[in-house]
Design an enzyme around this catalytic site. Structure first.
Site, mmCIF file in Angstrom:
data_model
loop_
_atom_site.group_PDB
_atom_site.id
_atom_site.type_symbol
_atom_site.label_atom_id
_atom_site.label_comp_id
_atom_site.label_asym_id
_atom_site.label_seq_id
_atom_site.Cartn_x
_atom_site.Cartn_y
_atom_site.Cartn_z
ATOM 1 N N GLY A 78 0.832 -1.194 0.000
ATOM 2 C CA GLY A 78 0.000 0.000 0.000
ATOM 3 C C GLY A 78 0.865 1.241 0.000
ATOM 4 N N CYS A 105 5.339 -5.985 1.709
ATOM 5 C CA CYS A 105 5.606 -4.551 1.653
ATOM 6 C C CYS A 105 4.897 -3.827 2.807
ATOM 7 C CB CYS A 105 5.230 -3.989 0.290
ATOM 8 S SG CYS A 105 5.899 -2.339 -0.039
ATOM 9 N N SER A 247 -23.160 -13.284 -26.168
ATOM 10 C CA SER A 247 -22.590 -12.215 -26.991
ATOM 11 C C SER A 247 -21.649 -12.746 -28.052
ATOM 12 C CB SER A 247 -21.814 -11.234 -26.102
ATOM 13 O OG SER A 247 -20.623 -11.842 -25.616
ATOM 14 N N GLY A 248 -21.170 -13.978 -27.886
ATOM 15 C CA GLY A 248 -20.175 -14.528 -28.781
ATOM 16 C C GLY A 248 -18.771 -14.433 -28.228
ATOM 17 N N GLY A 249 -18.603 -13.663 -27.156
ATOM 18 C CA GLY A 249 -17.313 -13.562 -26.506
ATOM 19 C C GLY A 249 -17.055 -14.749 -25.604
ATOM 20 N N VAL A 250 -15.833 -14.841 -25.096
ATOM 21 C CA VAL A 250 -15.449 -15.997 -24.293
ATOM 22 C C VAL A 250 -16.247 -16.067 -22.996
ATOM 23 C CG1 VAL A 250 -13.504 -14.742 -23.259
ATOM 24 C CG2 VAL A 250 -13.499 -17.243 -23.281
ATOM 25 N N SER A 252 -19.414 -14.987 -21.997
ATOM 26 C CA SER A 252 -20.786 -15.481 -22.089
ATOM 27 C C SER A 252 -20.825 -16.897 -22.649
ATOM 28 C CB SER A 252 -21.640 -14.541 -22.946
ATOM 29 O OG SER A 252 -21.175 -14.500 -24.283
ATOM 30 N N ALA A 253 -19.896 -17.224 -23.560
ATOM 31 C CA ALA A 253 -19.876 -18.568 -24.137
ATOM 32 C C ALA A 253 -19.533 -19.619 -23.087
ATOM 33 C CB ALA A 253 -18.880 -18.628 -25.292
ATOM 34 N N LYS A 399 -9.711 -13.870 -16.213
ATOM 35 C CA LYS A 399 -9.942 -14.179 -17.623
ATOM 36 C C LYS A 399 -9.227 -15.449 -18.079
ATOM 37 C CE LYS A 399 -11.838 -12.469 -21.436
ATOM 38 N NZ LYS A 399 -13.160 -11.843 -21.498
#
Length: 544
Positions: A78, A105, A247-250, A252-253, A399
């Site tokens: 921080g 840290c 949507s076709g993206g990773v 939502s698929a 992701k």
């Protein structure tokens, strides 16, 4: 590596609730966030060791920690000084819970200060690559590592005296206590940042803490994630009907594939053509995902609905919320149409699947004490009168974990490996009002960029390359021996592991030149192409 003498793993049953965690046998490693730039990166590195982690705010109490039944705790870095009035503090009872704890840290200095050590400003700062020397004292944290190694530091204060009961494990030329350990209580600390790749043996130190000191198995794997989420989805949904916005993206698929694995034909996917898609995306969704999975897909043409709702709106947060609202309204209408089609086959569709990821939750301020950086259409942009119960099987995942799960589920590689694309689509890549003419201009420019990056073999090097239209900006140009007054296009190629931090990708000059020449020659209304060379932080990946 040596274990902690006389120490026993923390015990306690786990409740299968519907909270943030996986809800099964995986007890979390809690990453306590002291406002660190890298708190999310620490959590990600823990996941790389196949151990489940969650981020919590530094304001969490000992009782709240006890309720979460953590397997281990990591105190993040921080920007503050522990001895400054108002500096972020830690409930002192947390260090008395008997849970294996690692301070990094600032978290290292908090631990030292609260347990009776001494932290002071030495007048000698250490930033960036620093040589550290191990003392040779035996510890499960650094055992077996080189006696001299390069680490990444970022501090102006230093621990000048370790608390009683701690062994000093390392030092630098300017920092007398750069690491320490109390093996009996399984409390450890590092002044450097092991989560940063510049620390040569940083991941090894984290894994030693997790696997040797805290004695945690590395069983947070794609197969285990799928089993856990399938069980959770079945428990949540029962025999109910489920609708998924594809949507076709990773994201939502994979979310759809997980739900299909859990409840089969109880799932209907709805693809909304909201007019904010890139070139040819509708055809790709209908061809690739459906052919690979056999899922039932209903396509809704809502282009006019979305453009009407967005007319005259330039504020990015308002655009996101409008898009989120219209998505939900579209799904609600799709539900009514599906029920009418089935004509009395049962009760309403009560569940909506969304591909919400952990970074979405964190950036939207989802329970970590983190400032709300931006709302996400599937987190902060949902209407209050939502008629669906959300099913979010990816909510705890980063992701790259989603991609691993997708491959395990057999989702086509063309979708699993696809670069991230925001749910609000091109609506947040137009800085200004969204119109059909502007969307068409941006689609053409975006298609050129994707075509050239693929042709140059850069798809695996670039995490994401947003193409942004500065619709409210005009620049003077010369085209065809005449003066033009066109729009700039911004290229934002970035490299990242998890979208929490990112750096701009060094695309070869000749590739950039081809992209610029093609866009300015082939896309009417654009006379300038610029490159965004900002890292994240301070900039986000998307412009809006």
């Amino acid at each position: 590596m040596s274990g902690a003498p006389g120490a026993e793993p923390a015990t306690g049953a786990v409740s299968a609730d519907a909270g943030e965690g996986p809800g099964t046998e995986h007890r979390p490693v809690l990453v306590v966030d002291f406002g660190a730039q890298y708190a999310q990166l620490i959590a990600r590195r823990v996941r790389e060791a196949n151990v489940y982690s969650e981020i919590v705010p530094h304001s969490i109490t000992a009782d709240e920690v006890r309720t979460k039944q953590p397997a281990a705790i990591i105190l993040s870095g921080g920007p503050s000084s522990v001895y400054t009035a108002g500096a972020p503090a830690l409930d002192e009872g947390i260090l008395q819970l008997g849970v294996p704890t690692l301070g990094i840290c600032y978290g290292f200095q908090v631990m030292a200060s609260q347990l009776g050590g001494e932290v002071a400003r030495t007048g000698r700062r250490e930033y960036g690559s620093t040589q550290v020397t191990l003392t040779g004292d035996d510890s499960s944290l650094l055992d077996g590592q080189p006696s001299s190694q390069v680490v990444w530091m970022s501090h102006g204060d230093a621990v000048v005296r370790a608390p009683d009961g701690f062994s000093v494990l390392a030092a630098t030329e300017d920092t007398p206590v750069a690491a320490f350990a109390d093996e009996r209580r399984r409390l450890y600390g590092l002044q450097w940042h092991p989560e940063v790749r510049h620390s040569e043996h940083g991941q090894a130190a984290l894994e030693a803490f997790l696997h040797d000191a805290a004695r945690l198995p590395g069983d947070w794997t794609p197969g285990e994630i799928i089993a856990e989420q399938v069980a959770r989805i079945r428990e949540q949904v029962g025999d109910g009907q489920v609708i998924c916005g594809l949507s076709g993206g990773v994201d939502s698929a994979v979310a759809a594939a997980l739900v299909q694995r859990a409840v089969g034909d109880q799932l209907t996917c709805v693809f909304v053509d909201h007019g904010l898609l890139r070139q040819d995306e509708r055809a790709q969704v209908e061809r690739d995902f459906v052919s690979a999975t056999g899922v039932r897909l209903v396509t809704v043409d809502a282009r006019e609905q979305f453009l009407t709702a967005l007319a005259g709106v330039s504020d990015p947060e308002q655009k996101r919320k409008i898009i989120g609202r219209e998505f939900i309204r579209t799904f609600e209408q799709a539900e009514r149409d599906l029920i009418a089609e089935k004509a009395g086959e049962g009760e309403r569709i009560g569940f909506l699947v969304q591909g919400t990821l952990y970074p979405d939750v964190v950036e939207s301020g989802g329970g970590t004490g983190t400032a709300n950086i931006k709302s996400h259409h599937n987190v902060g942009g949902l209407p209050e009168d939502l008629e669906f119960e959300l099913v979010e099987p990816l909510r705890t995942l980063f992701k790259d974990e989603v991609r691993q799960v997708g491959r395990e589920l057999g989702v086509p590689e063309v979708i699993v490996a696809r670069q991230p694309f925001p749910g609000p689509g091109l609506g947040i890549r137009i800085v200004g009002e969204v119109t059909e003419a502007r969307l068409e201009l941006l689609r053409r420019a975006d298609a050129i960029v994707r075509d050239e990056l693929t042709a140059a073999g850069l798809d695996d090097e670039i995490w994401q390359c947003p193409v942004v239209l500065l619709a409210d900006v005009r620049s003077v140009g010369v085209q065809g021996d005449g003066r033009t007054y066109g729009h700039p296009i911004v290229l934002r190629p970035v490299s990242s592991e998890d979208a929490m931090t990112a750096d701009w990708t060094r695309v070869p000059y000749e590739v950039l030149a081809r992209i610029s020449n093609r866009i300015t020659n082939e896309v009417d209304g654009v006379n300038r192409v610029v490159l965004d060379v900002t890292s994240k932080p301070p900039g986000t990946i998307e412009w809006e």
